[in-house]
Design a protein around this motif. Sequence first.
Motif, mmCIF file in Angstrom:
data_model
loop_
_atom_site.group_PDB
_atom_site.id
_atom_site.type_symbol
_atom_site.label_atom_id
_atom_site.label_comp_id
_atom_site.label_asym_id
_atom_site.label_seq_id
_atom_site.Cartn_x
_atom_site.Cartn_y
_atom_site.Cartn_z
ATOM 1 N N GLU A 118 0.711 -1.011 0.029
ATOM 2 C CA GLU A 118 -0.124 -0.259 0.018
ATOM 3 C C GLU A 118 0.929 1.375 0.120
ATOM 4 O OE1 GLU A 118 -3.497 2.093 2.575
ATOM 5 O OE2 GLU A 118 -2.881 -0.133 3.155
ATOM 6 N N LEU A 119 2.056 1.258 0.667
ATOM 7 C CA LEU A 119 2.809 2.292 0.752
ATOM 8 C C LEU A 119 3.680 2.708 -0.687
ATOM 9 C CD1 LEU A 119 4.497 1.844 4.193
ATOM 10 C CD2 LEU A 119 2.381 3.487 3.716
ATOM 11 N N LEU A 120 4.059 1.548 -1.254
ATOM 12 C CA LEU A 120 4.436 1.674 -2.577
ATOM 13 C C LEU A 120 3.522 2.246 -3.692
ATOM 14 C CD1 LEU A 120 6.633 -1.892 -2.494
ATOM 15 C CD2 LEU A 120 7.525 0.698 -2.355
ATOM 16 N N ARG A 121 2.380 1.832 -3.488
ATOM 17 C CA ARG A 121 1.403 2.419 -4.495
ATOM 18 C C ARG A 121 1.117 3.773 -4.252
ATOM 19 N NH1 ARG A 121 -1.145 -2.886 -3.421
ATOM 20 N NH2 ARG A 121 -0.908 -4.154 -5.135
ATOM 21 N N ALA A 122 1.189 4.164 -2.729
ATOM 22 C CA ALA A 122 0.988 5.398 -2.387
ATOM 23 C C ALA A 122 2.228 6.453 -3.067
ATOM 24 C CB ALA A 122 1.101 6.066 -1.001
ATOM 25 N N TYR A 137 22.170 2.109 5.758
ATOM 26 C CA TYR A 137 22.061 3.263 4.648
ATOM 27 C C TYR A 137 20.621 3.736 4.878
ATOM 28 C CZ TYR A 137 26.076 1.212 2.375
ATOM 29 O OH TYR A 137 27.385 0.854 2.151
ATOM 30 N N PRO A 138 20.443 4.208 6.161
ATOM 31 C CA PRO A 138 18.962 4.852 6.324
ATOM 32 C C PRO A 138 18.535 6.067 5.518
ATOM 33 C CG PRO A 138 20.629 5.675 7.959
ATOM 34 C CD PRO A 138 21.265 5.018 7.189
ATOM 35 N N LYS A 139 18.402 5.904 4.081
ATOM 36 C CA LYS A 139 18.149 6.779 3.195
ATOM 37 C C LYS A 139 16.974 6.489 2.322
ATOM 38 C CE LYS A 139 21.715 6.925 0.058
ATOM 39 N NZ LYS A 139 23.233 6.849 -0.345
ATOM 40 N N GLY A 140 16.039 5.784 2.707
ATOM 41 C CA GLY A 140 14.753 5.351 1.778
ATOM 42 C C GLY A 140 13.708 6.324 1.796
ATOM 43 N N MET A 141 12.732 6.165 1.162
ATOM 44 C CA MET A 141 11.323 6.882 1.409
ATOM 45 C C MET A 141 10.582 6.233 2.338
ATOM 46 S SD MET A 141 10.229 8.075 -2.322
ATOM 47 C CE MET A 141 10.907 9.446 -3.134
ATOM 48 N N LEU A 142 10.847 5.039 2.734
ATOM 49 C CA LEU A 142 9.957 4.254 3.714
ATOM 50 C C LEU A 142 11.164 4.223 4.985
ATOM 51 C CD1 LEU A 142 8.481 1.540 1.822
ATOM 52 C CD2 LEU A 142 7.500 4.383 2.234
ATOM 53 N N SER A 143 10.563 4.554 6.239
ATOM 54 C CA SER A 143 11.337 3.985 7.487
ATOM 55 C C SER A 143 10.864 2.769 8.016
ATOM 56 C CB SER A 143 11.266 5.043 8.378
ATOM 57 O OG SER A 143 9.774 5.129 8.782
ATOM 58 N N GLN A 144 11.733 1.857 8.341
ATOM 59 C CA GLN A 144 11.472 0.228 8.964
ATOM 60 C C GLN A 144 11.539 0.398 10.349
ATOM 61 O OE1 GLN A 144 13.802 -2.441 7.131
ATOM 62 N NE2 GLN A 144 12.689 -4.252 8.007
ATOM 63 N N GLN A 145 10.194 0.015 10.922
ATOM 64 C CA GLN A 145 10.125 -0.304 12.460
ATOM 65 C C GLN A 145 10.453 -1.696 12.796
ATOM 66 O OE1 GLN A 145 7.365 1.786 10.988
ATOM 67 N NE2 GLN A 145 8.889 3.460 11.526
ATOM 68 N N ASP A 146 10.041 -2.630 11.919
ATOM 69 C CA ASP A 146 10.721 -4.019 12.088
ATOM 70 C C ASP A 146 10.297 -4.749 10.830
ATOM 71 O OD1 ASP A 146 7.724 -4.897 11.989
ATOM 72 O OD2 ASP A 146 7.518 -4.454 14.156
ATOM 73 N N ALA A 147 10.330 -6.111 10.764
ATOM 74 C CA ALA A 147 10.477 -6.878 9.622
ATOM 75 C C ALA A 147 9.286 -6.561 8.739
ATOM 76 C CB ALA A 147 10.585 -8.380 9.793
#
Length: 641
Positions: A265-269, A521-531
């Motif tokens: 859903e996030l990628l589609r956004a 490399y924390p340079k994404g468009m999405l941040s990751q909380q867990d897997a």
Amino acid sequence: MKPCSLLALMLIAAASSLHAEPMQWGDIRDGSLYLQADSADTLQLRWSPAWQSDANQEQLYLLQPDGQLLQQLDIRADQPYGQREIQLPAARGDYRLQVPGYSFRNFKVGHDRSTLAQFEPAKVHFSADVPSGVELYFRVAAGEQAQLAGKYYGGVSVLQATRLSDGQQVRLPLVEHPHYGQFDQSALPVAQQDEVWRLSLGGSGKVAFWLDGTANLFAQDLRQLHPLQWTPARVELRLKPQVRGPSPHLGIALPYAEPPSSTFELLRALGPQAANFYSFVDVIQQEPQREITFRRLYREDFKIERDITLLAGTGRRAVLDADSATLAGLDAWLADSVRLGNQGLHYLAFADEPNLNFPSYAAFAAYFAQMLEHTKANSDARAAGVRIAMPVSSRLLDGPFRIGAGQRRGIDWARQLLAEHGADIDALAWHEWMVRDLLATRRYRTSVRAAADLVGLDAQGRPRKALLLSQTNISSGPDLSPYQQDTHYAALWWTSVVINASQDGLLDMLNWFQAADEPEYPKGMLSQQDAQRFSLKPVAVAQQFIRQHWLGQVQALDNPSFEVDALALRDGQRHSLLGVAKTPRTQNVELGDASICQANPTLELLGADGRSRHTELHCSDGRASFQVPGETLFALTWKTL
């Protein structure tokens, strides 16, 4: 000595210094110098090499107090040393001399002591190279919870702040950290009245220091401290009927695997139209058809129209030999592409940033020639949409970050490859890094134009080879500032890059690197909380905003503003004006087109809170006008009859 007596002596010393020799700043590498000149002054600017200056051109910008560009200083790669005098007319408000990071030269600035000067350093990135004994002053307003922060770069190792009213001290040692984005900080005591502090830099060499929770401004003379004046500006845009060309496909670098379903859903956004992939030749030759599932997913479910794949080894190992193992991996990738069928275009690059990674141009050219011939032997690949991209360099007009960069400029390697294999090359691709400053993003337009000049234009005015800016980010590798990557700054930066790179309708693809944060490399468009849990970062919210107003063609637009970037887009009767105000200054925008006011236009803003809102548009005397707060994205949309 009593604190009040100490302060009195400081004030007397400051007053007597106003008539001393000119004030000098140096060596600045990254930051803003604000200058308030009640009487005319002449800036004395000198520069000398810091690192790789012979491989890198530079630009400095001097802005008037109203935000308009007074002078742009262009320094060629063959000018490692130089000096310039710049006239500073008397004016109300603050001039801004911008030294954009990452800078490859040391800049020294001299001015009269009657000109009030304050330096705003970069945060996390080092901003200067200083001698020992440097002292500066800063002010913390009443009630502010200020933080003194700094980062160790092998030079200055301690920051000491002394409050002038009572001599209270805060000492901040600077130590090495395992990750670039980590730094040291210490809270300053809150006071009920404004306080002036003296900052002493312990040591010499590279230094990174800054303030949070208060104005990040430092002066050499405590009497020069003052609040900046951001006078509202007027921006007059003129829309023209000509279409410059198609708008580029906007995308992101996607993982070498099927992403977790929780991200769909996030990628589609984000609405990516393009993608950057890696294909690991040692993996795919052992696991044929491994990539089919996620390539088909990206193509069919996410509607990605164009992609570029970089061949590498496991872990993005960049230097490959055209041996049996690599050729087997290439064959497996081509077979997958044929199996996917003729769906869009699949650009193939034989190496990742060869000008950075390969031992020489000759070594890469030999490898490229062998890989090219092997690819051409697959008669089904081209029918399936496979195209050849080169050289996918690290930067285009300037050199990569390594020794001998002057002989490794991306545009030079591209020119040689075109001369040798021009008929078989379909696209010129490159990665752009380290244009970290919001005012310097105009360099993206310069690089796209240079790429178009290199490949030439056809009878319709289109580049003879597709131009692919297939990876870009504020910084390269792990050298990331959380103040930039994780904040609204990234939203402003990405919008500005999209606008500048798209301005002439010459670019075919523009990809942010990368889709989601990785530990190193924390340079994404999405941040990751867990897997399984991800969220949109501010840059992703900006990408969503851009895509909601993205149309197929770029329309010509005159924009004299320096602090506001704007892009006119259209699809038939649909029109968008996408823009970004890059500084804290309020911008009053005017459009001299009567048809807009008759077309029921809509104006949407996106600010630092990450929430878009509609706002009022004024129409009178055939002109549309609206106000944009500082550091805000905007989109004006309408339909013509």
